[in-house]
Write an enzyme that holds these catalytic residues in place. Sequence first.
Site, PDB file in Angstrom:
ATOM      1  CG  ASP A 172      -1.844   1.088   1.377  1.00  0.00           C
ATOM      2  OD1 ASP A 172      -1.690   2.095   0.660  1.00  0.00           O
ATOM      3  OD2 ASP A 172      -2.763   0.977   2.214  1.00  0.00           O
ATOM      4  CE1 TYR A 190      -9.575  10.049  -8.199  1.00  0.00           C
ATOM      5  CE2 TYR A 190     -10.503  11.760  -9.584  1.00  0.00           C
ATOM      6  CZ  TYR A 190      -9.637  10.714  -9.410  1.00  0.00           C
ATOM      7  OH  TYR A 190      -8.819  10.318 -10.446  1.00  0.00           O
TER       8      TYR A 190
HETATM    9  P1  NAI Z   1      -6.516   1.692 -12.331  1.00  0.00           P
HETATM   10  O1  NAI Z   1      -7.511   1.302 -11.296  1.00  0.00           O
HETATM   11  O2  NAI Z   1      -6.496   0.959 -13.624  1.00  0.00           O
HETATM   12  O3  NAI Z   1      -5.039   1.675 -11.725  1.00  0.00           O
HETATM   13  C1  NAI Z   1      -4.756   2.140 -10.425  1.00  0.00           C
HETATM   14  C2  NAI Z   1      -3.681   1.245  -9.841  1.00  0.00           C
HETATM   15  O4  NAI Z   1      -3.334   1.758  -8.556  1.00  0.00           O
HETATM   16  C3  NAI Z   1      -4.175  -0.200  -9.650  1.00  0.00           C
HETATM   17  O5  NAI Z   1      -3.225  -1.109 -10.157  1.00  0.00           O
HETATM   18  C4  NAI Z   1      -4.317  -0.322  -8.144  1.00  0.00           C
HETATM   19  O6  NAI Z   1      -4.112  -1.643  -7.648  1.00  0.00           O
HETATM   20  C5  NAI Z   1      -3.260   0.655  -7.660  1.00  0.00           C
HETATM   21  N1  NAI Z   1      -3.521   1.093  -6.299  1.00  0.00           N
HETATM   22  C6  NAI Z   1      -4.696   1.554  -5.794  1.00  0.00           C
HETATM   23  N2  NAI Z   1      -4.568   1.834  -4.506  1.00  0.00           N
HETATM   24  C7  NAI Z   1      -3.279   1.543  -4.173  1.00  0.00           C
HETATM   25  C8  NAI Z   1      -2.548   1.623  -2.970  1.00  0.00           C
HETATM   26  N3  NAI Z   1      -3.108   2.062  -1.828  1.00  0.00           N
HETATM   27  N4  NAI Z   1      -1.256   1.251  -2.985  1.00  0.00           N
HETATM   28  C9  NAI Z   1      -0.673   0.791  -4.125  1.00  0.00           C
HETATM   29  N5  NAI Z   1      -1.321   0.689  -5.282  1.00  0.00           N
HETATM   30  C10 NAI Z   1      -2.623   1.072  -5.312  1.00  0.00           C
HETATM   31  O7  NAI Z   1      -6.807   3.239 -12.610  1.00  0.00           O
HETATM   32  P2  NAI Z   1      -6.066   4.310 -13.521  1.00  0.00           P
HETATM   33  O8  NAI Z   1      -7.129   5.039 -14.211  1.00  0.00           O
HETATM   34  O9  NAI Z   1      -4.952   3.745 -14.277  1.00  0.00           O
HETATM   35  O10 NAI Z   1      -5.515   5.292 -12.379  1.00  0.00           O
HETATM   36  C11 NAI Z   1      -4.182   5.744 -12.305  1.00  0.00           C
HETATM   37  C12 NAI Z   1      -4.196   7.155 -11.774  1.00  0.00           C
HETATM   38  O11 NAI Z   1      -4.822   8.009 -12.731  1.00  0.00           O
HETATM   39  C13 NAI Z   1      -4.973   7.326 -10.470  1.00  0.00           C
HETATM   40  O12 NAI Z   1      -4.233   8.171  -9.619  1.00  0.00           O
HETATM   41  C14 NAI Z   1      -6.251   8.006 -10.913  1.00  0.00           C
HETATM   42  O13 NAI Z   1      -6.820   8.773  -9.891  1.00  0.00           O
HETATM   43  C15 NAI Z   1      -5.737   8.857 -12.065  1.00  0.00           C
HETATM   44  N6  NAI Z   1      -6.748   9.319 -13.001  1.00  0.00           N
HETATM   45  C16 NAI Z   1      -7.483   8.410 -13.724  1.00  0.00           C
HETATM   46  C17 NAI Z   1      -8.459   8.861 -14.579  1.00  0.00           C
HETATM   47  C18 NAI Z   1      -9.332   7.944 -15.371  1.00  0.00           C
HETATM   48  O14 NAI Z   1     -10.363   8.398 -15.924  1.00  0.00           O
HETATM   49  N7  NAI Z   1      -8.981   6.666 -15.510  1.00  0.00           N
HETATM   50  C19 NAI Z   1      -8.700  10.316 -14.762  1.00  0.00           C
HETATM   51  C20 NAI Z   1      -7.836  11.150 -13.969  1.00  0.00           C
HETATM   52  C21 NAI Z   1      -6.905  10.654 -13.134  1.00  0.00           C
END
Ligand code: NAI
Length: 250
Positions: free
Chosen positions: A59, A146
Site C-alpha cells: 500500500d 477525489y
Molecule cells: P486503475 O484502477 O487501472 O489503476 C490504479 C492502480 O493503482 C491499480 O493497479 C491499483 O491496484 C493501484 N492502487 C490503488 N490503490 C493503491 C494503494 N493504496 N497502494 C498501491 N497501489 C494502489 O486506474 P487508472 O485510471 O490507471 O488510475 C491511475 C491514476 O490516474 C490514479 O491516480 C487516478 O486517480 C488517475 N486518473 C485516472 C483517470 C481515469 O479516468 N482513468 C482520470 C484522472 C486521473
Amino acid sequence: MPGFQGKTALVTGAASGIGAACVEWLAARGIGRFILVDIDATGLESLAPDCERIACAGDVADPALWEHVAERCDGLDLAVLNAGIAASGGIIDLDFAQWRRVMATNLDGMVLSLRGAMRAMRQNGGSVVLTASASGIKAEPGTAAYGASKAGVIQLAKVAAKEGAPLGIRVNAVAPGGVDTPIWDDVPMFADMAARQGRDAAIASMGSMATPLGRFARREEIAAQIGFLLSDDAATITGSVLVTDGGYSL
Ligand code: NAI
C-alpha cells in the site's frame, strides 16, 4: 525521444491502467531497471518481462513499504507516481471512512511516494510525474474527496518542483479527464451504465457527455504524455500541470 536508455524508473500503481501503460511505454524506450509498486501483487507479475525489474507489492500509504522501496531505489532517475483510487458522493451524505480511504491512498500515498523518489534522486537529480486529475481543477458535485485529494496532488507537485529544482529534480503533474481504465468499474454510475449498454458503449457515452473533444483518452495516450514530461525534451518544464482532458475542464 532522448534520455531513457539504461535508466532506472519507479512506477506506482503499475499493475493496471495508466501505470501499466507507462511501464510498457518506458520499456519500449530502453529503460534498464524498473521498480514497480502496487497493492495488487499478482498484477505486477507479468509487467516488463524483458527488463530488470523489482516488484514491491504493498500500500503506497504504508510508510513501511517506502522503507522497503528505499533500499532498492539506488540510482533512481525517473518516477511516475500514479497509484490512486476513485470515489464519489455528495458532502451532505459524506461517508467519512471513504474520505479517509481516498486521502490515504491519493494524498498520504502520494506524499510518501514523492518523498521516497526525491530522496533517491537528491544526489544525481531526476524527473518525476504525479498523476493528478481534472477533478482537482474543475468542481463537480459528488467529487469532494477525489477532487480535494487531486487538488492536493497538484499543489504537492508545485511545491516539490521548487524544492527539487536546486537538486536537479524536475516535478510535474498530469491532470487527465476521463481515461478508459478499470478505475471506472468501481464507480456506481458507470457500473450501472455498463450493465445496461455494455462497457465500451458506456465509455463512449461518458466521453460524449461533457468532453468537448467527445471522447475519453486511451491509457497509451496518457502514458506518452507522461513520457514526454519525464524526458529530456521537457528539460525546462517543472511545476507544470499538463491538463489532458479533451477540454473537459474548460
Ligand atoms: P486503475 O484502477 O487501472 O489503476 C490504479 C492502480 O493503482 C491499480 O493497479 C491499483 O491496484 C493501484 N492502487 C490503488 N490503490 C493503491 C494503494 N493504496 N497502494 C498501491 N497501489 C494502489 O486506474 P487508472 O485510471 O490507471 O488510475 C491511475 C491514476 O490516474 C490514479 O491516480 C487516478 O486517480 C488517475 N486518473 C485516472 C483517470 C481515469 O479516468 N482513468 C482520470 C484522472 C486521473
